[in-house]
Scaffold this motif. Sequence first.
Motif, PDB file in Angstrom:
ATOM      1  N   LEU A 171       8.423  -3.384 -13.946  1.00 52.55           N
ATOM      2  CA  LEU A 171       9.067  -4.231 -12.935  1.00 52.55           C
ATOM      3  C   LEU A 171       8.188  -5.417 -12.549  1.00 52.55           C
ATOM      4  O   LEU A 171       8.602  -6.277 -11.786  1.00 52.55           O
ATOM      5  N   HIS A 172       6.958  -5.429 -13.040  1.00 48.56           N
ATOM      6  CA  HIS A 172       6.006  -6.512 -12.749  1.00 48.56           C
ATOM      7  C   HIS A 172       5.838  -6.771 -11.255  1.00 48.56           C
ATOM      8  O   HIS A 172       5.824  -7.900 -10.808  1.00 48.56           O
ATOM      9  N   ILE A 173       5.754  -5.677 -10.505  1.00 47.49           N
ATOM     10  CA  ILE A 173       5.422  -5.803  -9.085  1.00 47.49           C
ATOM     11  C   ILE A 173       3.897  -5.654  -9.021  1.00 47.49           C
ATOM     12  O   ILE A 173       3.370  -4.578  -9.295  1.00 47.49           O
ATOM     13  N   GLU A 174       3.217  -6.727  -8.718  1.00 50.77           N
ATOM     14  CA  GLU A 174       1.751  -6.739  -8.877  1.00 50.77           C
ATOM     15  C   GLU A 174       1.010  -6.171  -7.665  1.00 50.77           C
ATOM     16  O   GLU A 174       1.530  -6.150  -6.556  1.00 50.77           O
ATOM     17  N   GLU A 175      -0.226  -5.740  -7.962  1.00 56.54           N
ATOM     18  CA  GLU A 175      -1.209  -5.440  -6.903  1.00 56.54           C
ATOM     19  C   GLU A 175      -0.799  -4.325  -5.943  1.00 56.54           C
ATOM     20  O   GLU A 175      -1.084  -4.410  -4.746  1.00 56.54           O
ATOM     21  N   ILE A 176      -0.142  -3.295  -6.445  1.00 55.97           N
ATOM     22  CA  ILE A 176       0.154  -2.151  -5.578  1.00 55.97           C
ATOM     23  C   ILE A 176      -1.122  -1.331  -5.433  1.00 55.97           C
ATOM     24  O   ILE A 176      -1.815  -1.057  -6.410  1.00 55.97           O
ATOM     25  N   ARG A 225       0.870  -1.189   0.000  1.00 55.76           N
ATOM     26  CA  ARG A 225       0.000   0.000   0.000  1.00 55.76           C
ATOM     27  C   ARG A 225       0.902   1.231   0.000  1.00 55.76           C
ATOM     28  O   ARG A 225       1.778   1.367   0.858  1.00 55.76           O
ATOM     29  N   ALA A 226       0.679   2.110  -0.974  1.00 54.31           N
ATOM     30  CA  ALA A 226       1.539   3.298  -1.114  1.00 54.31           C
ATOM     31  C   ALA A 226       0.696   4.563  -1.014  1.00 54.31           C
ATOM     32  O   ALA A 226      -0.388   4.646  -1.601  1.00 54.31           O
ATOM     33  N   LEU A 227       1.205   5.539  -0.276  1.00 54.31           N
ATOM     34  CA  LEU A 227       0.500   6.815  -0.105  1.00 54.31           C
ATOM     35  C   LEU A 227       1.397   7.945  -0.583  1.00 54.31           C
ATOM     36  O   LEU A 227       2.578   8.010  -0.236  1.00 54.31           O
ATOM     37  N   ASP A 228       0.832   8.848  -1.387  1.00 52.33           N
ATOM     38  CA  ASP A 228       1.561  10.036  -1.853  1.00 52.33           C
ATOM     39  C   ASP A 228       0.865  11.272  -1.302  1.00 52.33           C
ATOM     40  O   ASP A 228      -0.264  11.574  -1.697  1.00 52.33           O
ATOM     41  N   LEU A 229       1.536  11.966  -0.364  1.00 48.42           N
ATOM     42  CA  LEU A 229       0.937  13.174   0.216  1.00 48.42           C
ATOM     43  C   LEU A 229       1.362  14.395  -0.589  1.00 48.42           C
ATOM     44  O   LEU A 229       2.508  14.477  -1.022  1.00 48.42           O
ATOM     45  N   CYS A 230       0.477  15.369  -0.734  1.00 46.80           N
ATOM     46  CA  CYS A 230       0.706  16.564  -1.560  1.00 46.80           C
ATOM     47  C   CYS A 230       0.938  16.110  -3.001  1.00 46.80           C
ATOM     48  O   CYS A 230       1.934  16.487  -3.633  1.00 46.80           O
ATOM     49  N   THR A 231       0.017  15.324  -3.516  1.00 42.45           N
ATOM     50  CA  THR A 231       0.220  14.648  -4.798  1.00 42.45           C
ATOM     51  C   THR A 231       0.239  15.587  -6.004  1.00 42.45           C
ATOM     52  O   THR A 231       0.836  15.279  -7.028  1.00 42.45           O
ATOM     53  N   GLY A 232      -0.426  16.738  -5.924  1.00 42.08           N
ATOM     54  CA  GLY A 232      -0.391  17.708  -7.031  1.00 42.08           C
ATOM     55  C   GLY A 232      -0.914  17.106  -8.325  1.00 42.08           C
ATOM     56  O   GLY A 232      -2.031  16.589  -8.370  1.00 42.08           O
ATOM     57  N   SER A 233      -0.079  17.108  -9.367  1.00 42.80           N
ATOM     58  CA  SER A 233      -0.479  16.541 -10.665  1.00 42.80           C
ATOM     59  C   SER A 233      -0.614  15.022 -10.602  1.00 42.80           C
ATOM     60  O   SER A 233      -1.076  14.399 -11.552  1.00 42.80           O
ATOM     61  N   GLY A 234      -0.156  14.418  -9.499  1.00 44.19           N
ATOM     62  CA  GLY A 234      -0.189  12.953  -9.368  1.00 44.19           C
ATOM     63  C   GLY A 234       1.022  12.294 -10.005  1.00 44.19           C
ATOM     64  O   GLY A 234       1.117  11.066 -10.051  1.00 44.19           O
ATOM     65  N   CYS A 235       1.987  13.098 -10.459  1.00 41.37           N
ATOM     66  CA  CYS A 235       3.079  12.514 -11.265  1.00 41.37           C
ATOM     67  C   CYS A 235       3.885  11.466 -10.504  1.00 41.37           C
ATOM     68  O   CYS A 235       4.315  10.468 -11.093  1.00 41.37           O
ATOM     69  N   ILE A 236       4.087  11.658  -9.192  1.00 48.65           N
ATOM     70  CA  ILE A 236       4.896  10.688  -8.440  1.00 48.65           C
ATOM     71  C   ILE A 236       4.131   9.369  -8.321  1.00 48.65           C
ATOM     72  O   ILE A 236       4.630   8.304  -8.709  1.00 48.65           O
TER      73      ILE A 236
END
Length: 300
Positions: free
Chosen positions: A141-146, A118-129
């Motif tokens: 990278l085929h890291i599934e289900e993020i 589970r990944a959280l991006d705070l102050c995401t803005g354009s969402g680019c990160i």
Amino acid sequence: MSQRTLALQEIYRKGSRILEEALIPEASLDAWLLLSYVTGITKASYYGAPDREVSEGEAEQYFASVGKRAKRIPLQHITGEQEFMGYTFRVNEHVLIPRQDTEVLVDEALQALSPGARALDLCTGSGCILISLLKMAEERLHIEEIKGVGADISEEALAVAEENAKRLGAQAQFVKSDLFAKIEGRFDLIVSNPPYIPTEAIEGLQDEVRLFDPRIALDGGADGLHFYREIVRQSIGHIEDGGTLIFEIGCEQGEAVAALMESAGYGDVRVKKDLSGLDRVVRGRYNREQMYESRRRGNV
Ligand code: GLN
């Protein structure tokens, strides 16, 4: 009205001259990028036929765009887009224009991801990160289900992030939230490029940033560290034991942000450089034992 048509080369040269006279730093590059934006031309076709005539409408549109750039309006606000991590993001005046420096953060974050995270991006803005993280993890990278969540206090920014996720085909959830206020649950990875310019330093930035990037995306309070303090403090309730916190920082903030993280219970804290060799990212792993230890010593 004159019926004279103009050749590509002619308008490109004029465009460059206008931007040079307006002291735009990379005048001929921007004149070229605007020419390519307006006419859709590539370098190869330009050099193959620089004398090709452009329609009056295109020439007018070109000079209107050059006129905007001469007033220091960022190129990206004129074209409405910026490339980041190889993806094209829509941008407008409500979001910080994605910077190449921030790609270091994404690279670092990719190394911290494992399947199902589970990944959280705070102050995401354009969402680019967040969006490039999700796209790269899945496609390259085929890291599934993020599971990705992006938060921002600005509704206008969230609309841009949502549009970008849709256009690029990323599955992310966006939440209007003042930092963690509306965020539920714990995350394996928390990333953020918060506002970090000390308030008084904003006036000294180049016009494109000072006048056109949203001020709330820049202003990090009196010492620039306000959001790091808040995010580090509140992260303790939202990060898994062993989870990773990664920040973009201003190049002089590495030591201060690393110290904040260490005293809150983060271990293995490291400062990473960007491609220009400047400190740009701080990352660390949350260690609950260390947090209790820190509390016993009265740091938190
Ligand atoms: N890196 C941006 C700049 O130099 C600032 C971004 C931010 O405050 N997060 O203008």
